[in-house]
Motif scaffolding. Structure first.
Motif, PDB file in Angstrom:
ATOM      1  N   LEU A   1      -8.109  -9.857 -10.527  1.00 53.03           N
ATOM      2  CA  LEU A   1      -7.502  -9.784  -9.203  1.00 53.03           C
ATOM      3  C   LEU A   1      -5.978  -9.787  -9.339  1.00 53.03           C
ATOM      4  N   ARG A   2      -5.327  -8.751  -8.768  1.00 52.00           N
ATOM      5  CA  ARG A   2      -3.867  -8.674  -8.805  1.00 52.00           C
ATOM      6  C   ARG A   2      -3.400  -8.189  -7.435  1.00 52.00           C
ATOM      7  N   PRO A   3      -3.274  -9.115  -6.486  1.00 53.09           N
ATOM      8  CA  PRO A   3      -2.871  -8.706  -5.136  1.00 53.09           C
ATOM      9  C   PRO A   3      -1.540  -7.962  -5.148  1.00 53.09           C
ATOM     10  N   SER A   4      -1.425  -6.964  -4.290  1.00 53.18           N
ATOM     11  CA  SER A   4      -0.160  -6.237  -4.162  1.00 53.18           C
ATOM     12  C   SER A   4       0.935  -7.208  -3.762  1.00 53.18           C
ATOM     13  N   GLY A   5       2.066  -7.163  -4.462  1.00 54.77           N
ATOM     14  CA  GLY A   5       3.161  -8.069  -4.185  1.00 54.77           C
ATOM     15  C   GLY A   5       3.854  -7.770  -2.859  1.00 54.77           C
ATOM     16  N   ASP A   6       4.634  -8.733  -2.396  1.00 52.41           N
ATOM     17  CA  ASP A   6       5.313  -8.596  -1.109  1.00 52.41           C
ATOM     18  C   ASP A   6       6.191  -7.353  -1.046  1.00 52.41           C
ATOM     19  N   ARG A   7       6.939  -7.083  -2.104  1.00 46.85           N
ATOM     20  CA  ARG A   7       7.884  -5.958  -2.056  1.00 46.85           C
ATOM     21  C   ARG A   7       7.162  -4.623  -1.981  1.00 46.85           C
ATOM     22  N   LEU A   8       6.083  -4.491  -2.769  1.00 44.57           N
ATOM     23  CA  LEU A   8       5.323  -3.249  -2.732  1.00 44.57           C
ATOM     24  C   LEU A   8       4.641  -3.076  -1.379  1.00 44.57           C
ATOM     25  N   ARG A   9       4.092  -4.171  -0.844  1.00 42.16           N
ATOM     26  CA  ARG A   9       3.450  -4.075   0.472  1.00 42.16           C
ATOM     27  C   ARG A   9       4.465  -3.750   1.562  1.00 42.16           C
ATOM     28  N   GLU A  10       5.657  -4.302   1.441  1.00 42.90           N
ATOM     29  CA  GLU A  10       6.700  -3.968   2.418  1.00 42.90           C
ATOM     30  C   GLU A  10       7.007  -2.473   2.377  1.00 42.90           C
ATOM     31  N   THR A  11       7.100  -1.912   1.174  1.00 41.80           N
ATOM     32  CA  THR A  11       7.316  -0.471   1.048  1.00 41.80           C
ATOM     33  C   THR A  11       6.159   0.309   1.667  1.00 41.80           C
ATOM     34  N   LEU A  12       4.933  -0.062   1.303  1.00 45.93           N
ATOM     35  CA  LEU A  12       3.760   0.637   1.813  1.00 45.93           C
ATOM     36  C   LEU A  12       3.722   0.615   3.341  1.00 45.93           C
ATOM     37  N   PHE A  13       3.928  -0.548   3.932  1.00 42.87           N
ATOM     38  CA  PHE A  13       3.799  -0.637   5.381  1.00 42.87           C
ATOM     39  C   PHE A  13       5.029  -0.099   6.106  1.00 42.87           C
ATOM     40  N   ASN A  14       6.138   0.052   5.413  1.00 40.14           N
ATOM     41  CA  ASN A  14       7.241   0.847   5.975  1.00 40.14           C
ATOM     42  C   ASN A  14       6.825   2.315   6.047  1.00 40.14           C
ATOM     43  N   TRP A  15       6.150   2.801   5.000  1.00 39.98           N
ATOM     44  CA  TRP A  15       5.635   4.173   5.026  1.00 39.98           C
ATOM     45  C   TRP A  15       4.680   4.371   6.202  1.00 39.98           C
ATOM     46  N   LEU A  16       3.898   3.328   6.487  1.00 36.63           N
ATOM     47  CA  LEU A  16       2.814   3.436   7.468  1.00 36.63           C
ATOM     48  C   LEU A  16       3.191   2.951   8.864  1.00 36.63           C
ATOM     49  N   GLN A  17       4.438   2.576   9.093  1.00 42.65           N
ATOM     50  CA  GLN A  17       4.772   1.839  10.312  1.00 42.65           C
ATOM     51  C   GLN A  17       4.398   2.563  11.596  1.00 42.65           C
ATOM     52  N   PHE A  18       4.398   3.889  11.603  1.00 44.69           N
ATOM     53  CA  PHE A  18       4.037   4.625  12.816  1.00 44.69           C
ATOM     54  C   PHE A  18       2.598   5.158  12.750  1.00 44.69           C
ATOM     55  N   GLU A  19       1.856   4.713  11.740  1.00 47.72           N
ATOM     56  CA  GLU A  19       0.522   5.259  11.492  1.00 47.72           C
ATOM     57  C   GLU A  19      -0.586   4.204  11.595  1.00 47.72           C
ATOM     58  N   ILE A  20      -0.238   2.970  11.926  1.00 45.44           N
ATOM     59  CA  ILE A  20      -1.188   1.863  11.859  1.00 45.44           C
ATOM     60  C   ILE A  20      -1.890   1.605  13.186  1.00 45.44           C
ATOM     61  N   ARG A  21      -1.123   1.530  14.258  1.00 47.81           N
ATOM     62  CA  ARG A  21      -1.676   1.048  15.530  1.00 47.81           C
ATOM     63  C   ARG A  21      -2.863   1.882  15.983  1.00 47.81           C
ATOM     64  N   GLY A  22      -3.959   1.173  16.275  1.00 48.56           N
ATOM     65  CA  GLY A  22      -5.158   1.812  16.791  1.00 48.56           C
ATOM     66  C   GLY A  22      -6.016   2.524  15.760  1.00 48.56           C
ATOM     67  N   ARG A  23      -5.672   2.422  14.487  1.00 43.80           N
ATOM     68  CA  ARG A  23      -6.391   3.167  13.446  1.00 43.80           C
ATOM     69  C   ARG A  23      -7.578   2.359  12.888  1.00 43.80           C
ATOM     70  N   ARG A  24      -8.561   3.107  12.387  1.00 44.49           N
ATOM     71  CA  ARG A  24      -9.706   2.509  11.687  1.00 44.49           C
ATOM     72  C   ARG A  24      -9.375   2.484  10.187  1.00 44.49           C
ATOM     73  N   VAL A  25      -9.500   1.305   9.589  1.00 43.22           N
ATOM     74  CA  VAL A  25      -9.015   1.087   8.221  1.00 43.22           C
ATOM     75  C   VAL A  25     -10.173   0.710   7.302  1.00 43.22           C
ATOM     76  N   LEU A  26     -10.138   1.253   6.080  1.00 44.29           N
ATOM     77  CA  LEU A  26     -11.087   0.889   5.028  1.00 44.29           C
ATOM     78  C   LEU A  26     -10.311   0.364   3.828  1.00 44.29           C
ATOM     79  N   ASP A  27     -10.595  -0.883   3.440  1.00 44.75           N
ATOM     80  CA  ASP A  27     -10.019  -1.482   2.238  1.00 44.75           C
ATOM     81  C   ASP A  27     -11.151  -1.543   1.223  1.00 44.75           C
ATOM     82  N   LEU A  28     -11.188  -0.557   0.325  1.00 50.36           N
ATOM     83  CA  LEU A  28     -12.384  -0.286  -0.463  1.00 50.36           C
ATOM     84  C   LEU A  28     -12.602  -1.259  -1.620  1.00 50.36           C
TER      85      LEU A  28
END
Length: 197
Positions: free
Chosen positions: A29-56
């Motif tokens: 188990l190696r959870p994504s670190g805060d900095r990488l997640r911040e980058t990822l969710f900056n990429w996704l900031q306008f793409e998240i609301r109301g979406r159906r998500v799969l964490d595989l």
């Protein structure tokens, strides 16, 4: 078998600052670190609301939890290890209620059961690095009808490994190399030449 305990923090949205505890048996188990997640969710900031998500390959559950905290409509977290899946349910169900579902299953076996009634708009693929799971998981998502027409797919692999093999109609939108990690965000292009039918 080594066992360690740790925690990860939701860094944005309604539950910002909330810590999730996890137990890692076997050291995979190696959870994504805060900095990488911040980058990822900056990429996704306008793409998240109301979406159906799969964490595989849910692991600590932090990617799915982060998406729900930021306004995703629902999330399914697939986790193979029973104790870990129970931990996810125990910690995340009180926060997210009916918007969250935890499936205790092998990810590829679960995908082989057939697509859901409604496809996912966003999928996270972040398996243990050395098991070769990225290509078959990507192929199963694409061919099995799991993804919406222009779904986004986040794939995390080891930085120095070859770029992940993904379906031909997945367009690379963002990429970040940091530490030991290659983080890629793809968008489906269903009308691309040679796209699976």
């Amino acid at each position: 078998m080594t066992t360690s305990k740790g925690s990860v923090r939701i860094i944005g949205g309604q539950h910002r600052g909330r810590r999730l505890q996890f137990t890692d048996q076997g050291g995979d188990l190696r959870p994504s670190g805060d900095r990488l997640r911040e980058t990822l969710f900056n990429w996704l900031q306008f793409e998240i609301r109301g979406r159906r998500v799969l964490d595989l390959f849910a692991g600590s559950g932090v990617l799915g939890a982060e998406a729900l905290s930021r306004g995703a409509a629902s999330a399914v977290l697939v986790e193979k290890k029973r104790e870990r899946a129970s931990d996810l349910t125990r910690q995340l169900q009180p926060l997210f209620g009916a918007t969250l579902r935890v499936e205790c299953a092998d990810a590829l076996t679960w995908l082989a059961r057939g697509a859901p009634p409604a496809p996912f708009d966003l999928a996270f693929i972040d398996p243990p690095y050395d098991l070769g799971l990225v290509p078959p998981a990507c192929d199963a998502l694409e061919r099995g009808g799991w993804l919406s027409r222009e779904a986004l797919i986040y794939v995390e692999t080891r930085r120095h490994d070859p770029a992940p093999a993904v379906p031909v109609n997945w367009h690379l939108e963002k990429e970040k190399l940091g530490g030991d990690v290659r983080a890629c965000l793809y968008r489906r292009q269903p009308d691309a030449p040679n796209a699976p039918s």
